[in-house]
Design a protein around this motif. Structure first.
Motif, PDB file in Angstrom:
ATOM      1  N   LEU A 304       0.831  -1.203   0.000  1.00  0.00           N
ATOM      2  CA  LEU A 304       0.000   0.000   0.000  1.00  0.00           C
ATOM      3  C   LEU A 304       0.869   1.257   0.000  1.00  0.00           C
ATOM      4  O   LEU A 304       0.618   2.209  -0.740  1.00  0.00           O
ATOM      5  CB  LEU A 304      -0.935   0.002   1.210  1.00  0.00           C
ATOM      6  CG  LEU A 304      -2.103  -0.991   1.165  1.00  0.00           C
ATOM      7  CD1 LEU A 304      -2.763  -1.100   2.522  1.00  0.00           C
ATOM      8  CD2 LEU A 304      -3.132  -0.573   0.120  1.00  0.00           C
ATOM      9  N   HIS A 305       1.905   1.261   0.818  1.00  0.00           N
ATOM     10  CA  HIS A 305       2.796   2.415   0.873  1.00  0.00           C
ATOM     11  C   HIS A 305       3.526   2.609  -0.454  1.00  0.00           C
ATOM     12  O   HIS A 305       3.774   3.749  -0.864  1.00  0.00           O
ATOM     13  CB  HIS A 305       3.790   2.259   2.025  1.00  0.00           C
ATOM     14  CG  HIS A 305       3.259   2.770   3.322  1.00  0.00           C
ATOM     15  ND1 HIS A 305       3.999   3.509   4.209  1.00  0.00           N
ATOM     16  CD2 HIS A 305       2.020   2.661   3.870  1.00  0.00           C
ATOM     17  CE1 HIS A 305       3.257   3.835   5.254  1.00  0.00           C
ATOM     18  NE2 HIS A 305       2.064   3.322   5.074  1.00  0.00           N
ATOM     19  N   ALA A 306       3.845   1.511  -1.116  1.00  0.00           N
ATOM     20  CA  ALA A 306       4.504   1.628  -2.419  1.00  0.00           C
ATOM     21  C   ALA A 306       3.599   2.300  -3.442  1.00  0.00           C
ATOM     22  O   ALA A 306       4.081   2.895  -4.417  1.00  0.00           O
ATOM     23  CB  ALA A 306       4.919   0.239  -2.915  1.00  0.00           C
ATOM     24  N   GLU A 307       2.294   2.244  -3.222  1.00  0.00           N
ATOM     25  CA  GLU A 307       1.323   2.885  -4.105  1.00  0.00           C
ATOM     26  C   GLU A 307       0.844   4.226  -3.545  1.00  0.00           C
ATOM     27  O   GLU A 307      -0.181   4.753  -3.962  1.00  0.00           O
ATOM     28  CB  GLU A 307       0.123   1.959  -4.318  1.00  0.00           C
ATOM     29  CG  GLU A 307       0.467   0.657  -5.024  1.00  0.00           C
ATOM     30  CD  GLU A 307       0.863   0.889  -6.478  1.00  0.00           C
ATOM     31  OE1 GLU A 307       0.434   1.904  -7.058  1.00  0.00           O
ATOM     32  OE2 GLU A 307       1.596   0.045  -7.032  1.00  0.00           O
ATOM     33  N   ASN A 308       1.596   4.767  -2.571  1.00  0.00           N
ATOM     34  CA  ASN A 308       1.270   6.068  -1.951  1.00  0.00           C
ATOM     35  C   ASN A 308      -0.090   6.079  -1.254  1.00  0.00           C
ATOM     36  O   ASN A 308      -0.812   7.068  -1.272  1.00  0.00           O
ATOM     37  CB  ASN A 308       1.331   7.198  -2.983  1.00  0.00           C
ATOM     38  CG  ASN A 308       2.756   7.636  -3.269  1.00  0.00           C
ATOM     39  OD1 ASN A 308       3.633   7.501  -2.414  1.00  0.00           O
ATOM     40  ND2 ASN A 308       2.998   8.143  -4.460  1.00  0.00           N
ATOM     41  N   ILE A 309      -0.412   4.959  -0.616  1.00  0.00           N
ATOM     42  CA  ILE A 309      -1.626   4.859   0.198  1.00  0.00           C
ATOM     43  C   ILE A 309      -1.187   4.700   1.652  1.00  0.00           C
ATOM     44  O   ILE A 309      -0.512   3.726   1.993  1.00  0.00           O
ATOM     45  CB  ILE A 309      -2.492   3.659  -0.231  1.00  0.00           C
ATOM     46  CG1 ILE A 309      -2.941   3.826  -1.684  1.00  0.00           C
ATOM     47  CG2 ILE A 309      -3.705   3.508   0.688  1.00  0.00           C
ATOM     48  CD1 ILE A 309      -3.594   2.598  -2.269  1.00  0.00           C
ATOM     49  N   GLN A 310      -1.550   5.654   2.473  1.00  0.00           N
ATOM     50  CA  GLN A 310      -1.073   5.661   3.852  1.00  0.00           C
ATOM     51  C   GLN A 310      -1.932   4.751   4.733  1.00  0.00           C
ATOM     52  O   GLN A 310      -2.988   5.152   5.213  1.00  0.00           O
ATOM     53  CB  GLN A 310      -1.066   7.083   4.401  1.00  0.00           C
ATOM     54  CG  GLN A 310      -0.041   7.990   3.728  1.00  0.00           C
ATOM     55  CD  GLN A 310       0.014   9.369   4.352  1.00  0.00           C
ATOM     56  OE1 GLN A 310      -0.866   9.770   5.104  1.00  0.00           O
ATOM     57  NE2 GLN A 310       1.057  10.111   4.037  1.00  0.00           N
ATOM     58  N   SER A 311      -1.472   3.553   4.946  1.00  0.00           N
ATOM     59  CA  SER A 311      -2.082   2.656   5.920  1.00  0.00           C
ATOM     60  C   SER A 311      -1.256   2.711   7.205  1.00  0.00           C
ATOM     61  O   SER A 311      -0.150   3.232   7.216  1.00  0.00           O
ATOM     62  CB  SER A 311      -2.143   1.225   5.389  1.00  0.00           C
ATOM     63  OG  SER A 311      -0.833   0.713   5.201  1.00  0.00           O
ATOM     64  N   VAL A 312      -1.814   2.170   8.276  1.00  0.00           N
ATOM     65  CA  VAL A 312      -1.143   2.175   9.578  1.00  0.00           C
ATOM     66  C   VAL A 312      -1.244   0.779  10.171  1.00  0.00           C
ATOM     67  O   VAL A 312      -2.307   0.152  10.122  1.00  0.00           O
ATOM     68  CB  VAL A 312      -1.785   3.196  10.537  1.00  0.00           C
ATOM     69  CG1 VAL A 312      -1.155   3.112  11.930  1.00  0.00           C
ATOM     70  CG2 VAL A 312      -1.634   4.616   9.989  1.00  0.00           C
ATOM     71  N   ARG A 313      -0.161   0.287  10.732  1.00  0.00           N
ATOM     72  CA  ARG A 313      -0.201  -0.980  11.473  1.00  0.00           C
ATOM     73  C   ARG A 313      -0.904  -0.707  12.799  1.00  0.00           C
ATOM     74  O   ARG A 313      -0.322  -0.117  13.697  1.00  0.00           O
ATOM     75  CB  ARG A 313       1.203  -1.507  11.699  1.00  0.00           C
ATOM     76  CG  ARG A 313       1.976  -1.789  10.425  1.00  0.00           C
ATOM     77  CD  ARG A 313       3.386  -2.261  10.778  1.00  0.00           C
ATOM     78  NE  ARG A 313       4.214  -2.406   9.607  1.00  0.00           N
ATOM     79  CZ  ARG A 313       4.959  -1.436   9.081  1.00  0.00           C
ATOM     80  NH1 ARG A 313       4.960  -0.234   9.632  1.00  0.00           N
ATOM     81  NH2 ARG A 313       5.705  -1.654   8.022  1.00  0.00           N
ATOM     82  N   PHE A 314      -2.115  -1.150  12.916  1.00  0.00           N
ATOM     83  CA  PHE A 314      -2.971  -0.734  14.011  1.00  0.00           C
ATOM     84  C   PHE A 314      -2.610  -1.421  15.318  1.00  0.00           C
ATOM     85  O   PHE A 314      -2.575  -2.646  15.401  1.00  0.00           O
ATOM     86  CB  PHE A 314      -4.430  -1.024  13.645  1.00  0.00           C
ATOM     87  CG  PHE A 314      -5.428  -0.417  14.581  1.00  0.00           C
ATOM     88  CD1 PHE A 314      -5.571   0.951  14.676  1.00  0.00           C
ATOM     89  CD2 PHE A 314      -6.214  -1.229  15.383  1.00  0.00           C
ATOM     90  CE1 PHE A 314      -6.497   1.518  15.541  1.00  0.00           C
ATOM     91  CE2 PHE A 314      -7.139  -0.676  16.237  1.00  0.00           C
ATOM     92  CZ  PHE A 314      -7.281   0.698  16.326  1.00  0.00           C
ATOM     93  N   TRP A 315      -2.343  -0.617  16.357  1.00  0.00           N
ATOM     94  CA  TRP A 315      -2.043  -1.104  17.711  1.00  0.00           C
ATOM     95  C   TRP A 315      -0.932  -2.148  17.703  1.00  0.00           C
ATOM     96  O   TRP A 315      -0.980  -3.156  18.412  1.00  0.00           O
ATOM     97  CB  TRP A 315      -3.303  -1.678  18.360  1.00  0.00           C
ATOM     98  CG  TRP A 315      -4.299  -0.620  18.756  1.00  0.00           C
ATOM     99  CD1 TRP A 315      -4.161   0.726  18.663  1.00  0.00           C
ATOM    100  CD2 TRP A 315      -5.599  -0.848  19.315  1.00  0.00           C
ATOM    101  NE1 TRP A 315      -5.281   1.369  19.121  1.00  0.00           N
ATOM    102  CE2 TRP A 315      -6.191   0.421  19.527  1.00  0.00           C
ATOM    103  CE3 TRP A 315      -6.317  -1.986  19.650  1.00  0.00           C
ATOM    104  CZ2 TRP A 315      -7.474   0.577  20.071  1.00  0.00           C
ATOM    105  CZ3 TRP A 315      -7.592  -1.832  20.177  1.00  0.00           C
ATOM    106  CH2 TRP A 315      -8.159  -0.567  20.395  1.00  0.00           C
ATOM    107  N   ARG A 316       0.106  -1.908  16.915  1.00  0.00           N
ATOM    108  CA  ARG A 316       1.161  -2.895  16.737  1.00  0.00           C
ATOM    109  C   ARG A 316       2.034  -3.062  17.975  1.00  0.00           C
ATOM    110  O   ARG A 316       2.590  -4.135  18.219  1.00  0.00           O
ATOM    111  CB  ARG A 316       2.036  -2.458  15.541  1.00  0.00           C
ATOM    112  CG  ARG A 316       3.127  -3.456  15.172  1.00  0.00           C
ATOM    113  CD  ARG A 316       2.521  -4.782  14.725  1.00  0.00           C
ATOM    114  NE  ARG A 316       3.521  -5.801  14.502  1.00  0.00           N
ATOM    115  CZ  ARG A 316       3.636  -6.522  13.401  1.00  0.00           C
ATOM    116  NH1 ARG A 316       2.796  -6.324  12.414  1.00  0.00           N
ATOM    117  NH2 ARG A 316       4.548  -7.445  13.280  1.00  0.00           N
ATOM    118  N   GLN A 317       2.180  -2.014  18.784  1.00  0.00           N
ATOM    119  CA  GLN A 317       3.101  -2.078  19.911  1.00  0.00           C
ATOM    120  C   GLN A 317       2.530  -2.901  21.072  1.00  0.00           C
ATOM    121  O   GLN A 317       1.332  -2.903  21.319  1.00  0.00           O
ATOM    122  CB  GLN A 317       3.431  -0.670  20.394  1.00  0.00           C
ATOM    123  CG  GLN A 317       4.225   0.153  19.384  1.00  0.00           C
ATOM    124  CD  GLN A 317       4.483   1.554  19.885  1.00  0.00           C
ATOM    125  OE1 GLN A 317       3.646   2.159  20.545  1.00  0.00           O
ATOM    126  NE2 GLN A 317       5.643   2.086  19.574  1.00  0.00           N
TER     127      GLN A 317
END
Length: 362
Positions: A304-317
């Motif tokens: 997704l980031h490679a296609e300039n779409i800002q996703s987020v790894r949700f609650w990863r920590q």
């Protein structure tokens, strides 16, 4: 499709000069505005007068900042299980309440989907515990019968920045009025307040910046900046956010979030281990984000980031004070959920592009 346009994870600032009346929790004399949801949790627990050292029951799947706030309030953490649809496991909660020393049950309304508050309240009252509602992921949400989400328990907390283009902002609501609930808090430091305002203004004026390549490995260790220290008193909302909040149009925000969420829910892939985390959107819910479940979260996020779409790894920590060893389902969620945007700044072609990229990935 224009793949060069960045699809931002956060809503752009769009100034409306007229002041809009906002729904619950705003306008209530029992509501206090804070720097973020973490400060609202800590100060709310203190305002409730809960005994130090008592337990707060948290759902096993949570961000971690809630745990920091509970610990900063001088209380202990115990985890309860969730059902497959992310509703609270009432049997597990009942068992822990019967064990004693539990002061509060903490319910997260994931993405504005209501938890079974009536049953939770009955259990809590039976054992003398308070009910805390977390509506951080569903500001402006209502129950299917039209009641404002967050107005049924003894205390509720909200995060404003997850839904609105503000540099900072949280809210605390208490059923029993406590005029001094946040009196001890001081103004947040000027530097982070100005930095946050600069970021929001940039989103409203400048085009989103291209997305950087995703890192090769993912850091899961809890970062101190994501939490709250016991001595940190800089928890008041900034004057910048107070001004911008008056210009928010809750009706337009709710309509856009619901429409964009439904579009993604209807069109994201539902095979190869990828699907919407939540069931059909209930009436009244206003999700802050769209949660995408995928067993290949690292690869999908990078694509997704490679296609300039800002996703987020949700609650990863993973919080250092919370042991999830006996909750493998919560561990799996932390590693398998991506956050996709549904804010009003998205265009129909942006949503089409997100879904097209997801189909290409699998």
């Amino acid at each position: 499709m224009n793949r060069s346009r960045v699809i931002p994870k956060s809503p752009p600032l769009r100034l409306h000069l007229r002041r809009n009346a906002l729904p619950f929790p705003f306008g209530s004399p029992h509501t206090s505005l804070t720097r973020n949801g973490r400060f609202a949790i800590r100060e709310g627990l203190r305002a409730l007068g809960l005994p130090k050292g008592a337990k707060v029951l948290l759902p096993a799947w949570h961000c971690g900042s809630e745990a920091d706030a509970v610990l900063a309030a001088g209380m202990k953490i115990s985890l309860y299980r969730l059902q497959q649809d992310l509703s609270a496991d009432l049997d597990d909660i009942r068992r822990q309440l019967q064990g004693g020393a539990v002061a509060a049950v903490y319910a997260i309304h994931y993405f504005g989907y209501p938890q079974p508050l009536r049953e939770l309240q009955a259990l809590a009252r039976e054992h003398g515990a308070a009910v805390i509602e977390d509506v951080a992921l569903g500001l402006f949400s209502c129950t299917p019968d039209g009641a404002s989400l967050g107005g049924q328990g003894d205390m509720s907390v909200f995060s404003l920045v997850k839904t609105l283009p503000l540099p900072d902002g949280g809210a605390l609501w208490l059923r029993r009025p406590c005029c001094k609930a946040t009196d001890r808090l001081t103004a947040m430091p000027l530097r982070p307040a100005l930095a946050g305002l600069k970021g929001v203004l940039r989103r409203g004026i400048a085009a989103p910046r291209p997305v950087a390549d995703a890192p090769a490995h993912l850091l899961e260790a809890w970062h101190p900046r994501a939490g709250i220290s016991e001595t940190d008193m800089g928890g008041r909302i900034s004057p910048f956010s107070r001004i911008l909040l008056r210009m928010a149009d809750s009706g337009k925000v709710r309509a856009a979030h619901r429409a964009n969420f439904k579009t993604l829910q209807d069109n994201v892939p539902r095979h190869a281990g990828m699907h919407s985390l939540m069931p059909d959107l209930p009436a009244g819910a206003c999700p802050a984000f769209f949660p995408l479940f995928t067993r290949n979260a690292d690869r999908v996020h990078a694509a997704l980031h490679a296609e300039n779409i800002q996703s987020v790894r949700f609650w990863r920590q993973f919080h250092h004070a919370v042991d999830l060893a006996s909750h493998p389902e919560a561990e799996a969620l932390k590693r398998s959920v991506l956050r996709l945007p549904v804010h009003p700044g998205l265009r129909p072609q942006d949503l089409q592009r997100i879904c097209a990229v997801l189909h290409q990935i699998i």
